[in-house]
Write an enzyme that holds these catalytic residues in place. Sequence first.
Site, PDB file in Angstrom:
ATOM      1  N   MET A   1      -9.021   8.020   0.058  1.00 37.89           N
ATOM      2  CA  MET A   1      -9.768   8.619   1.321  1.00 37.89           C
ATOM      3  C   MET A   1     -10.221   9.782   1.178  1.00 37.89           C
ATOM      4  O   MET A   1      -9.485  10.894   1.040  1.00 37.89           O
ATOM      5  CB  MET A   1      -8.846   8.411   2.481  1.00 37.89           C
TER       6      MET A   1
ATOM      7  N   HIS B   1      -8.294   1.033  -3.799  1.00 37.08           N
ATOM      8  CA  HIS B   1      -9.382   0.927  -2.707  1.00 37.08           C
ATOM      9  C   HIS B   1      -9.980   2.346  -2.472  1.00 37.08           C
ATOM     10  O   HIS B   1      -9.214   3.090  -2.228  1.00 37.08           O
ATOM     11  CB  HIS B   1      -8.673   0.450  -1.619  1.00 37.08           C
TER      12      HIS B   1
ATOM     13  N   ASP C   1      -5.040   3.628  -1.702  1.00 36.35           N
ATOM     14  CA  ASP C   1      -5.787   3.777  -0.837  1.00 36.35           C
ATOM     15  C   ASP C   1      -6.289   5.223  -0.987  1.00 36.35           C
ATOM     16  O   ASP C   1      -5.443   6.291  -1.015  1.00 36.35           O
ATOM     17  CB  ASP C   1      -5.348   3.740   0.642  1.00 36.35           C
TER      18      ASP C   1
ATOM     19  N   MET D   1     -12.244   4.414  -0.428  1.00 31.38           N
ATOM     20  CA  MET D   1     -12.959   4.803   0.965  1.00 31.38           C
ATOM     21  C   MET D   1     -13.391   5.950   0.794  1.00 31.38           C
ATOM     22  O   MET D   1     -13.068   6.929   1.505  1.00 31.38           O
ATOM     23  CB  MET D   1     -11.649   4.629   2.036  1.00 31.38           C
TER      24      MET D   1
ATOM     25  N   SER E   1       0.928  -1.225   0.008  1.00 31.09           N
ATOM     26  CA  SER E   1      -0.070  -0.145   0.001  1.00 31.09           C
ATOM     27  C   SER E   1       0.822   1.158   0.117  1.00 31.09           C
ATOM     28  O   SER E   1       1.744   1.385   0.913  1.00 31.09           O
ATOM     29  CB  SER E   1      -0.821   0.138   1.304  1.00 31.09           C
TER      30      SER E   1
ATOM     31  N   ASP F   1      -6.622  -6.754   3.942  1.00 30.36           N
ATOM     32  CA  ASP F   1      -6.191  -5.317   4.036  1.00 30.36           C
ATOM     33  C   ASP F   1      -6.361  -4.840   5.199  1.00 30.36           C
ATOM     34  O   ASP F   1      -7.391  -4.715   6.137  1.00 30.36           O
ATOM     35  CB  ASP F   1      -6.944  -4.509   2.995  1.00 30.36           C
TER      36      ASP F   1
ATOM     37  N   HIS G   1      -1.242  -1.335  -4.277  1.00 28.57           N
ATOM     38  CA  HIS G   1      -2.533  -0.917  -3.441  1.00 28.57           C
ATOM     39  C   HIS G   1      -2.752   0.638  -3.391  1.00 28.57           C
ATOM     40  O   HIS G   1      -1.654   1.168  -3.010  1.00 28.57           O
ATOM     41  CB  HIS G   1      -2.658  -1.747  -2.193  1.00 28.57           C
TER      42      HIS G   1
ATOM     43  N   MET H   1     -11.698  -6.013   5.386  1.00 27.40           N
ATOM     44  CA  MET H   1     -10.700  -5.103   6.043  1.00 27.40           C
ATOM     45  C   MET H   1     -10.311  -5.722   7.366  1.00 27.40           C
ATOM     46  O   MET H   1     -11.264  -6.350   8.062  1.00 27.40           O
ATOM     47  CB  MET H   1     -11.664  -3.700   6.421  1.00 27.40           C
TER      48      MET H   1
END
Length: 221
Positions: A36, A65, A34, A67, A7, A174, A32, A136
């Site tokens: 957010m 991913h 992330d 979020m 990540s 994850d 990966h 998660m």
Amino acid sequence: MIKIAPSILAADFSKLGEEVLEVEKAGADWIHVDVMDGHFVPNISFGPIVLNAIRPLTKLPMDVHLMIENPDQYIEEFAKAGADFITVHVEACPHLHRTIQLIRSLGVKPGVVLNPHTPIETIQHVLEDIDLVLFMTVNPGFGGQKFIHSVVPKVKQLSDIIKEKGLSVEIEIDGGINEETIGACAEAGATVFVAGSAIYSKKDRTQALQAIRKAGEEAIS
Ligand SMILES: O=C(CO)[C@@H](O)[C@H](O)COP(=O)(O)O
Ligand SMILES: [Fe+2]
């Protein structure tokens, strides 16, 4: 058998390109990413502009991913920026099937993410429409948190269902993955493992990544 997806949330952002190349050299299978938004999770990371910048550096699959609230609004931008997989949280998708179709229509592989407390029944009706389920094993929002062991039985349950149905859906884990935690998840049937701090906090990324992979492989051999 086992895929490792570092990540980049845990990377040094002042030299992000080099950090991506370093984990590629270390043997990473996916990268990966992330994303957010400060609403769905209490932290803000980055958007498609960063994916667009690192995309040309490597041929490794970009595992995005999301979020974020209202992911439908941003999926096309992430597809254009070069995502290979886009995973959306079931908790953020009131029209989950529609969101999955949107991702697929853009030529990207769709996946769904479950928070630690979310039951697998919430995704049973879309299992045939997706390529990936991401469990998660921390509450999303931050790297470097402690692995939540109570998620592991859910992983096993879903893995059994996928096998029974004869589906080819990858199971990804994850949060808090390291040499100590990967084994139980691999035994439960997971095949892809995100690792942020366990790789990027180490000076020797190759040694760190390969040690995690070895622990996972040993658990299932
Ligand atoms: O999605 C998230 C956190 O919300 C993860 O992808 C983390 O970035 C993983 O970091 P570590 O727990 O491996 O440090
Ligand atoms: Fe993640």
